[in-house]
Design an enzyme around this catalytic site. Structure first.
Site, PDB file in Angstrom:
ATOM      1  CD  GLU A 100      23.386  21.656  25.107  1.00 22.18           C
ATOM      2  OE1 GLU A 100      23.531  20.455  25.416  1.00 22.18           O
ATOM      3  OE2 GLU A 100      24.053  22.212  24.232  1.00 22.18           O
ATOM      4  CG  ASP A 104      31.738  21.945  28.703  1.00 22.99           C
ATOM      5  OD1 ASP A 104      31.244  22.384  27.663  1.00 22.99           O
ATOM      6  OD2 ASP A 104      32.514  20.969  28.726  1.00 22.99           O
ATOM      7  CG  PHE A 153      34.592  13.917  31.992  1.00 18.05           C
ATOM      8  CD1 PHE A 153      34.337  14.668  30.852  1.00 18.05           C
ATOM      9  CD2 PHE A 153      34.241  12.577  32.007  1.00 18.05           C
ATOM     10  CE1 PHE A 153      33.739  14.085  29.740  1.00 18.05           C
ATOM     11  CE2 PHE A 153      33.643  11.982  30.908  1.00 18.05           C
ATOM     12  CZ  PHE A 153      33.394  12.742  29.769  1.00 18.05           C
ATOM     13  NE  ARG A 166      25.679   9.023  24.470  1.00 13.60           N
ATOM     14  CZ  ARG A 166      26.137  10.274  24.346  1.00 13.60           C
ATOM     15  NH1 ARG A 166      25.693  11.200  25.163  1.00 13.60           N
ATOM     16  NH2 ARG A 166      27.017  10.582  23.421  1.00 13.60           N
TER      17      ARG A 166
HETATM   18  N1  HPA Z   1      30.800  14.754  30.659  1.00 19.22           N
HETATM   19  C1  HPA Z   1      30.333  14.308  29.479  1.00 19.22           C
HETATM   20  N2  HPA Z   1      30.083  15.121  28.444  1.00 19.22           N
HETATM   21  C2  HPA Z   1      30.326  16.439  28.611  1.00 19.22           C
HETATM   22  C3  HPA Z   1      30.814  16.955  29.818  1.00 19.22           C
HETATM   23  C4  HPA Z   1      31.082  16.067  30.907  1.00 19.22           C
HETATM   24  O1  HPA Z   1      31.533  16.450  32.014  1.00 19.22           O
HETATM   25  N3  HPA Z   1      30.927  18.315  29.648  1.00 19.22           N
HETATM   26  C5  HPA Z   1      30.508  18.568  28.389  1.00 19.22           C
HETATM   27  N4  HPA Z   1      30.151  17.456  27.744  1.00 19.22           N
HETATM   28 MG    MG Z   2      25.200  17.932  24.946  1.00 24.55          MG
END
Ligand code: HPA
Ligand code: MG
Length: 176
Positions: A100, A104, A153, A166
């Site tokens: 992963e 979270d 985030f 990304r």
């Molecule tokens: N950022 C982007 N995608 C995510 C996050 C994050 O902090 N937590 C879970 N998916």
């Molecule tokens: Mg993911």
């Protein structure tokens, strides 16, 4: 500082720190499974960069595949994991290491565990580059953690904000 859609983000974790963390988890997995031929299963879309770098650090025999789940929209995690695509091969007797980008709430992993329970795998392990312990709402064990981060985030290194960010080689945090 960078801008993605309507939000601003500030530098948080460098490319060097990320590389170090991935090398660490690759070495730990290699210590545990160098005698097997594990299959690494990346969770798309976010994990593509982690898997790529992880594989370059992992020196023993291994395989790779990807699955996709939809569970995250905008900057808040939805409670439901909506769908699962992929896993088109038989994993009987295999050592599976799910990779992963970030854990979270752990909702995705709970769904994944359910899925893999039905396969007769030898070992089922979970590796993640980033982990937000404060956000975890499920009772799950994460076997290999790269970097623990606060519940804020982030974007970059595969992680997006509504599709953008990304491609950033380092990680940024939402500006307060
Ligand atoms: N950022 C982007 N995608 C995510 C996050 C994050 O902090 N937590 C879970 N998916
Ligand atoms: Mg993911």
């Amino acid at each position: 500082m960078i801008q993605l859609h309507d939000k601003q983000f500030v530098p948080f974790i460098s490319a060097q720190e990320i590389n170090f963390a991935i090398a660490k988890i690759a070495a730990l997995v290699e210590d545990d499974f160098a005698d097997e031929t594990p299959i690494f299963i990346g969770v798309l879309n976010g994990a593509f960069m982690v898997v790529s770098d992880f594989m370059k650090h992992y020196k023993a025999p291994c395989e790779v595949s990807f699955i996709k789940m939809a569970s995250y929209e905008g900057t808040t995690s939805t409670n439901e994991v909506k769908q699962l695509i992929g896993l088109d091969r038989d994993l009987t007797g295999k050592t599976v290491v799910v990779i992963e980008d970030i854990v979270d709430t752990g909702n995705t992993l709970v769904a994944l565990k359910e899925l893999f329970k039905k396969q007769n795998v030898k070992h089922f392990k979970i590796a993640t580059l980033f982990f937000k312990p404060e956000a975890l709402v499920n009772d799950i064990k994460i076997d290999y953690v790269g970097i623990r981060i606060p519940n804020k985030f982030i974007v970059g290194f595969g992680l997006d904000y509504d599709g953008l960010g990304r491609n950033l080689p380092e990680v940024y945090q939402l500006k307060e």
